[in-house]
Design an enzyme around this catalytic site. Sequence first.
Site, PDB file in Angstrom:
ATOM      1  CB  SER A  21      -0.897  -0.010   1.238  1.00 47.66           C
ATOM      2  OG  SER A  21      -1.692   1.143   1.272  1.00 47.66           O
ATOM      3  CG  ASN A  69       5.939   7.797   3.509  1.00 53.83           C
ATOM      4  OD1 ASN A  69       4.808   8.259   3.651  1.00 53.83           O
ATOM      5  ND2 ASN A  69       6.273   6.565   3.898  1.00 53.83           N
ATOM      6  CB  ALA A  70       5.445  12.548   6.616  1.00 53.74           C
ATOM      7  CB  CYS A 129      -3.896   6.051  11.530  1.00 51.22           C
ATOM      8  SG  CYS A 129      -3.860   5.264   9.940  1.00 51.22           S
ATOM      9  CG  ASN A 191       2.681   0.781   8.117  1.00 52.20           C
ATOM     10  OD1 ASN A 191       3.338   1.564   7.430  1.00 52.20           O
ATOM     11  ND2 ASN A 191       1.369   0.775   8.125  1.00 52.20           N
ATOM     12  CB  THR A 192       7.059   3.212   7.611  1.00 55.50           C
ATOM     13  OG1 THR A 192       5.928   3.894   8.150  1.00 55.50           O
ATOM     14  CG2 THR A 192       6.883   3.057   6.117  1.00 55.50           C
TER      15      THR A 192
HETATM   16  C1  LIG Z   1       5.306   6.610   0.155  1.00 53.66           C
HETATM   17  C2  LIG Z   1       4.711   5.520   1.013  1.00 53.66           C
HETATM   18  C3  LIG Z   1       3.343   5.527   1.287  1.00 53.66           C
HETATM   19  C4  LIG Z   1       2.782   4.517   2.089  1.00 53.66           C
HETATM   20  N1  LIG Z   1       1.433   4.517   2.320  1.00 53.66           N
HETATM   21  C5  LIG Z   1       0.871   3.507   3.049  1.00 53.66           C
HETATM   22  C6  LIG Z   1      -0.536   3.439   3.230  1.00 53.66           C
HETATM   23  O1  LIG Z   1      -1.303   4.263   2.704  1.00 53.66           O
HETATM   24  N2  LIG Z   1      -1.046   2.426   3.999  1.00 53.66           N
HETATM   25  C7  LIG Z   1      -0.232   1.463   4.556  1.00 53.66           C
HETATM   26  O2  LIG Z   1      -0.720   0.558   5.233  1.00 53.66           O
HETATM   27  N3  LIG Z   1       1.115   1.495   4.376  1.00 53.66           N
HETATM   28  C8  LIG Z   1       1.673   2.484   3.632  1.00 53.66           C
HETATM   29  N4  LIG Z   1       3.035   2.493   3.429  1.00 53.66           N
HETATM   30  C9  LIG Z   1       3.877   1.428   4.026  1.00 53.66           C
HETATM   31  C10 LIG Z   1       4.203   0.329   3.012  1.00 53.66           C
HETATM   32  O3  LIG Z   1       3.015  -0.294   2.530  1.00 53.66           O
HETATM   33  C11 LIG Z   1       5.126  -0.747   3.630  1.00 53.66           C
HETATM   34  O4  LIG Z   1       4.499  -1.314   4.759  1.00 53.66           O
HETATM   35  C12 LIG Z   1       6.474  -0.179   4.080  1.00 53.66           C
HETATM   36  O5  LIG Z   1       6.921   0.839   3.213  1.00 53.66           O
HETATM   37  C13 LIG Z   1       7.551  -1.273   4.185  1.00 53.66           C
HETATM   38  O6  LIG Z   1       7.766  -1.930   2.954  1.00 53.66           O
HETATM   39  P1  LIG Z   1       8.899  -1.484   1.882  1.00 53.66           P
HETATM   40  O7  LIG Z   1      10.184  -1.336   2.639  1.00 53.66           O
HETATM   41  O8  LIG Z   1       8.905  -2.566   0.843  1.00 53.66           O
HETATM   42  O9  LIG Z   1       8.445  -0.154   1.316  1.00 53.66           O
HETATM   43  C14 LIG Z   1       3.616   3.497   2.633  1.00 53.66           C
HETATM   44  C15 LIG Z   1       4.989   3.506   2.339  1.00 53.66           C
HETATM   45  C16 LIG Z   1       5.554   4.480   1.542  1.00 53.66           C
HETATM   46  C17 LIG Z   1       7.022   4.438   1.250  1.00 53.66           C
END
Ligand SMILES: Cc1cc2nc3c(=O)[nH]c(=O)nc-3n(C[C@H](O)[C@H](O)[C@H](O)COP(=O)(O)O)c2cc1C
Length: 303
Positions: A21, A69-70, A129, A191-192
């Site tokens: 996502s 990101n924020a 959130c 998540n992040t």
């Molecule tokens: C720009 C950005 C926007 C994101 N938006 C969401 C979101 O709307 N909902 C959500 O559950 N996670 C969101 N995430 C988290 C990612 O889905 C994921 O859990 C996290 O980035 C770790 O995976 P990755 O290292 O492969 O990016 C976002 C991440 C990024 C970088």
Amino acid sequence: MNRLKTVICGVEFKNPVIAASGSYGFGREYNEFYPISEIGGISCKGTTLEPRDGNAPPRVAETPCGMLNAVGLQNPGVRHFVEKEVPWIKEQGTVCIANIAGNAVEDYAEAAAVVNDSAVDMVELNVSCPNVKHGGMQFGTTCAALSEVVCAVRKNLAKPLIVKLSPNVTDITELARAAADSGADALSLINTLLGMRIDIRTRRPVLRNNMGGFSGNAVFPVAVRMVWQVKNAVNIPVIGMGGITDYKQAVEMMMAGADAIQVGTANFTDPFAMPKIINGLQRYCEDNGIGNIGEIVGTVRAW
Ligand SMILES: Cc1cc2nc3c(=O)[nH]c(=O)nc-3n(C[C@H](O)[C@H](O)[C@H](O)COP(=O)(O)O)c2cc1C
């Protein structure tokens, strides 16, 4: 033989590689690079009861091997999502996962009721959130708040429910158990991680929001550790993500216990990251005599 076919909560994926996502929008831009029907599924950009503009810029910043990101959940609102985006994704022929967010339990529950009456295949709950009615504390960081939001959503949702755990906690297994006991059908993580950088020239944080979510290849070891811990704590499917960039990391995440994986930040540096991972997994199965990729899930031989 489809060596990559994966079934989670009764939903069939042609392969276990799902867009994370927020990294893939609703798939439209990536569909210009390759048919998005090639990927297992899409966890769509987080949707909220009402449309949101998100945070003021700068909202993203690069870091070594990752990013902050924020974005602040910019999205057109759940009704637009189910009317305009879901039908298009289903036409393309891939699994459609709604990712729901909110700042109050009632908002989550109402958004869940809206997606329950749509063609989405599954729902993923973003509990990272802030809960505005309780001092802005993230829902996903205490068992009580997490249980409350999961139970409220469960009441309005007949579709399979994935709860997406926050890594910003002391013991992820407690939260995993709380989510499972409250009605989650599956868990996804991570998540992040909450992070921050400062511009030493201006002495200002690089993000307008001061803090932001840290993701990308740098977080991979943290994600593997947490997936392994969670897999050993619950008896429901686990979807692993956090820093996956190539097929070897996808294999590693599955060996740690992930039934499927999600790819986020890697899509930004290489729009073909997911098709490459899928091809790599296919070859890995063929080269190692693996009839179905599910055979490797949780097979790490821990010391
Ligand atoms: C720009 C950005 C926007 C994101 N938006 C969401 C979101 O709307 N909902 C959500 O559950 N996670 C969101 N995430 C988290 C990612 O889905 C994921 O859990 C996290 O980035 C770790 O995976 P990755 O290292 O492969 O990016 C976002 C991440 C990024 C970088």
